[in-house]
Scaffold this active site. Structure first.
Site, PDB file in Angstrom:
ATOM      1  N   GLU A   1      -0.452  -9.383  -0.166  1.00  0.00           N
ATOM      2  CA  GLU A   1      -1.859  -9.693   0.141  1.00  0.00           C
ATOM      3  C   GLU A   1      -2.718  -9.810  -1.118  1.00  0.00           C
ATOM      4  O   GLU A   1      -3.649 -10.608  -1.154  1.00  0.00           O
ATOM      5  CB  GLU A   1      -2.425  -8.622   1.095  1.00  0.00           C
ATOM      6  CG  GLU A   1      -1.806  -8.748   2.487  1.00  0.00           C
ATOM      7  CD  GLU A   1      -2.138  -7.583   3.402  1.00  0.00           C
ATOM      8  OE1 GLU A   1      -1.810  -6.439   3.040  1.00  0.00           O
ATOM      9  OE2 GLU A   1      -2.734  -7.819   4.458  1.00  0.00           O
TER      10      GLU A   1
ATOM     11  N   GLU B   1       4.742  -4.964   7.430  1.00  0.00           N
ATOM     12  CA  GLU B   1       3.954  -3.903   8.078  1.00  0.00           C
ATOM     13  C   GLU B   1       4.458  -3.549   9.466  1.00  0.00           C
ATOM     14  O   GLU B   1       4.485  -2.378   9.840  1.00  0.00           O
ATOM     15  CB  GLU B   1       2.472  -4.309   8.157  1.00  0.00           C
ATOM     16  CG  GLU B   1       1.702  -4.147   6.856  1.00  0.00           C
ATOM     17  CD  GLU B   1       1.773  -5.369   5.959  1.00  0.00           C
ATOM     18  OE1 GLU B   1       2.613  -6.271   6.204  1.00  0.00           O
ATOM     19  OE2 GLU B   1       0.977  -5.441   5.002  1.00  0.00           O
TER      20      GLU B   1
ATOM     21  N   ALA C   1       0.866  -1.172   0.000  1.00  0.00           N
ATOM     22  CA  ALA C   1       0.000   0.000   0.000  1.00  0.00           C
ATOM     23  C   ALA C   1       0.908   1.229   0.000  1.00  0.00           C
ATOM     24  O   ALA C   1       2.068   1.154   0.409  1.00  0.00           O
ATOM     25  CB  ALA C   1      -0.887  -0.020   1.240  1.00  0.00           C
TER      26      ALA C   1
ATOM     27  N   GLY D   1       0.717  -4.998   1.164  1.00  0.00           N
ATOM     28  CA  GLY D   1      -0.494  -5.109   0.349  1.00  0.00           C
ATOM     29  C   GLY D   1      -0.266  -5.842  -0.966  1.00  0.00           C
ATOM     30  O   GLY D   1      -1.198  -6.452  -1.503  1.00  0.00           O
TER      31      GLY D   1
HETATM   32  N1  CO8 Z   1       4.519   3.218  -0.979  1.00  0.00           N
HETATM   33  C1  CO8 Z   1       4.876   4.390  -1.555  1.00  0.00           C
HETATM   34  N2  CO8 Z   1       6.008   4.540  -2.266  1.00  0.00           N
HETATM   35  C2  CO8 Z   1       6.792   3.468  -2.399  1.00  0.00           C
HETATM   36  C3  CO8 Z   1       6.474   2.211  -1.830  1.00  0.00           C
HETATM   37  C4  CO8 Z   1       5.279   2.116  -1.098  1.00  0.00           C
HETATM   38  N3  CO8 Z   1       4.867   0.973  -0.528  1.00  0.00           N
HETATM   39  N4  CO8 Z   1       7.451   1.336  -2.135  1.00  0.00           N
HETATM   40  C5  CO8 Z   1       8.346   2.023  -2.878  1.00  0.00           C
HETATM   41  N5  CO8 Z   1       7.967   3.301  -3.033  1.00  0.00           N
HETATM   42  C6  CO8 Z   1       8.640   4.372  -3.763  1.00  0.00           C
HETATM   43  C7  CO8 Z   1       9.854   4.863  -2.995  1.00  0.00           C
HETATM   44  O1  CO8 Z   1       9.454   5.778  -2.002  1.00  0.00           O
HETATM   45  C8  CO8 Z   1      10.653   5.494  -4.098  1.00  0.00           C
HETATM   46  O2  CO8 Z   1      10.098   6.747  -4.401  1.00  0.00           O
HETATM   47  P1  CO8 Z   1      11.049   8.059  -4.479  1.00  0.00           P
HETATM   48  O3  CO8 Z   1      11.928   7.768  -5.661  1.00  0.00           O
HETATM   49  O4  CO8 Z   1      10.071   9.162  -4.717  1.00  0.00           O
HETATM   50  O5  CO8 Z   1      11.801   8.124  -3.204  1.00  0.00           O
HETATM   51  C9  CO8 Z   1      10.376   4.592  -5.296  1.00  0.00           C
HETATM   52  O6  CO8 Z   1       9.182   3.873  -4.966  1.00  0.00           O
HETATM   53  C10 CO8 Z   1      11.479   3.574  -5.544  1.00  0.00           C
HETATM   54  O7  CO8 Z   1      11.703   2.855  -4.346  1.00  0.00           O
HETATM   55  P2  CO8 Z   1      13.156   2.656  -3.684  1.00  0.00           P
HETATM   56  O8  CO8 Z   1      14.059   3.783  -4.044  1.00  0.00           O
HETATM   57  O9  CO8 Z   1      12.964   2.387  -2.228  1.00  0.00           O
HETATM   58  O10 CO8 Z   1      13.628   1.335  -4.454  1.00  0.00           O
HETATM   59  P3  CO8 Z   1      14.623   0.203  -3.923  1.00  0.00           P
HETATM   60  O11 CO8 Z   1      14.889  -0.661  -5.093  1.00  0.00           O
HETATM   61  O12 CO8 Z   1      15.756   0.791  -3.170  1.00  0.00           O
HETATM   62  O13 CO8 Z   1      13.738  -0.617  -2.834  1.00  0.00           O
HETATM   63  C11 CO8 Z   1      11.772  -1.732  -1.996  1.00  0.00           C
HETATM   64  C12 CO8 Z   1      12.598  -1.318  -3.234  1.00  0.00           C
HETATM   65  C13 CO8 Z   1      12.553  -2.755  -1.150  1.00  0.00           C
HETATM   66  C14 CO8 Z   1      10.477  -2.336  -2.500  1.00  0.00           C
HETATM   67  C15 CO8 Z   1      11.503  -0.484  -1.124  1.00  0.00           C
HETATM   68  O14 CO8 Z   1      10.949   0.534  -1.961  1.00  0.00           O
HETATM   69  C16 CO8 Z   1      10.568  -0.710   0.022  1.00  0.00           C
HETATM   70  O15 CO8 Z   1      10.964  -1.226   1.045  1.00  0.00           O
HETATM   71  N6  CO8 Z   1       9.274  -0.320  -0.130  1.00  0.00           N
HETATM   72  C17 CO8 Z   1       8.297  -0.408   0.902  1.00  0.00           C
HETATM   73  C18 CO8 Z   1       7.851  -1.826   1.148  1.00  0.00           C
HETATM   74  C19 CO8 Z   1       6.832  -1.908   2.262  1.00  0.00           C
HETATM   75  O16 CO8 Z   1       7.112  -1.656   3.400  1.00  0.00           O
HETATM   76  N7  CO8 Z   1       5.598  -2.299   1.916  1.00  0.00           N
HETATM   77  C20 CO8 Z   1       4.538  -2.477   2.856  1.00  0.00           C
HETATM   78  C21 CO8 Z   1       3.756  -1.231   2.972  1.00  0.00           C
HETATM   79  S1  CO8 Z   1       2.502  -1.353   4.248  1.00  0.00           S
HETATM   80  C22 CO8 Z   1       1.207  -2.127   3.485  1.00  0.00           C
HETATM   81  O17 CO8 Z   1       1.303  -2.537   2.367  1.00  0.00           O
HETATM   82  C23 CO8 Z   1      -0.040  -2.258   4.276  1.00  0.00           C
HETATM   83  C24 CO8 Z   1      -1.128  -3.031   3.490  1.00  0.00           C
HETATM   84  C25 CO8 Z   1      -2.446  -2.961   4.217  1.00  0.00           C
HETATM   85  C26 CO8 Z   1      -3.036  -1.581   4.101  1.00  0.00           C
HETATM   86  C27 CO8 Z   1      -4.198  -1.433   5.015  1.00  0.00           C
HETATM   87  C28 CO8 Z   1      -4.742  -0.034   4.940  1.00  0.00           C
HETATM   88  C29 CO8 Z   1      -5.159   0.499   6.253  1.00  0.00           C
END
Ligand code: CO8
Length: 258
Positions: free
Chosen positions: A113, A133, A65, A110
């Site tokens: 999921e 999460e 998400a 997400g």
């Molecule tokens: N949300 C928003 N932006 C994201 C997300 C995300 N989940 N993942 C990546 N991005 C963005 C980064 O912020 C970055 O943007 P910017 O260039 O503007 O800084 C761009 O995508 C590229 O990402 P990275 O530079 O981080 O790329 P890497 O190759 O270094 O890393 C990863 C890739 C490992 C995927 C890393 O981006 C990461 O860890 N992302 C987050 C993963 C995460 O924690 N996901 C879980 C989120 S919580 C969730 O999903 C809850 C679901 C249930 C929701 C319920 C609602 C109430």
């Protein structure tokens, strides 16, 4: 026309490609509603018998998400975002047409999921799965606490969810989270091959099979068997089943999708 999705249809298979390249295909509320609508449209589309969901590019299926959007939310917004995301997973899970997740990269939070709601998961070798999460002070909110234990068992689900560990495609295969691991180049072909095999079979029989398997989790063995035998008998009033049985007796290939 969808802002965040590419849609392809050919030979009975609908492919949905989640495309948000600047955010690793992360799901904001617009992507969530586009995915719900598109899956529903494909369920209603007579030309389509199997649906494949994948991410665009070579790095991410869906990295979760949208964390930047969640940072701005209060509890009320979170409830709304949680519910619409859960509804999206139910549209997928309850689809009478099989939904295959072609997991081509990061499937985190997400994103994992969404794949859990699909009926079959196929991963490319570079795919990474996880429910991170808790690292954000959150819990899975689109069905992770409910579906992951049903797929991999409670012990493994507990560890994945409370450590937030990310696991490789191979490890996901070992624990039964994914059905197959293939190279990234083979991923779409493998999913389409599975789709083609499914398309040879009776659509009502497929839908009822998925429904019986899904229902079994909430039922006693007796209730589950009763549900199954009623579904079995119900098929005998359908042309599809007459065609399948007659085709065998007449030594020809059944034509379920004339
Ligand atoms: N949300 C928003 N932006 C994201 C997300 C995300 N989940 N993942 C990546 N991005 C963005 C980064 O912020 C970055 O943007 P910017 O260039 O503007 O800084 C761009 O995508 C590229 O990402 P990275 O530079 O981080 O790329 P890497 O190759 O270094 O890393 C990863 C890739 C490992 C995927 C890393 O981006 C990461 O860890 N992302 C987050 C993963 C995460 O924690 N996901 C879980 C989120 S919580 C969730 O999903 C809850 C679901 C249930 C929701 C319920 C609602 C109430």
């Amino acid at each position: 026309i969808m802002k965040y999705l590419f849609i392809e249809k050919s030979d009975g298979i609908g492919v949905i490609i989640i495309n948000r390249p600047d955010a690793m295909n992360a799901m904001n509320s617009d992507v969530v509603s586009e995915l719900s609508i598109t899956v529903s449209d494909m369920i209603a589309d007579k030309e389509i018998g199997v649906i494949i969901i994948t991410g665009s590019g070579e790095k991410a299926f869906v990295a979760g998400a949208d964390i930047k959007a969640m940072q701005q939310m209060n509890a009320e917004d979170a409830l709304e975002f949680g519910k619409t995301g859960q509804e999206m997973t139910l549209v997928i899970e309850n689809s009478p047409k099989p939904v295959i997740a072609a997991v081509n990269g990061f499937a985190l939070g997400g994103g994992c999921e969404i794949s859990l709601a699909c009926h079959i998961r196929v991963a490319s070798e570079n795919a990474i799965f996880g429910q991170p999460e808790v690292l954000l002070g959150l819990i899975p909110g689109w069905g992770g606490t409910q579906r992951l234990p049903k797929i991999v068992g409670t012990g493994i689900a507990n560890e994945l969810i409370i450590t937030g560990n990310q696991i490789s495609a191979q490890e996901a295969h070992r624990i039964g989270l994914v059905n197959h691991v293939v190279t990234q180049t083979e991923l779409m072909d493998t999913c389409k091959e599975i789709g083609k095999k499914i398309l040879n079979n009776g659509p009502n029989a497929i839908a009822k099979s998925l429904n019986c398997i899904h229902e079994s989790f909430d039922k006693s063995i007796e209730d589950g068997l009763e549900f199954e035998v009623k579904a079995f008998a119900n098929l005998f009033s359908r042309e599809e089943t007459k065609e399948g049985l007659s085709a065998f007796v007449e030594k020809r290939k059944a034509n379920f999708r004339p």
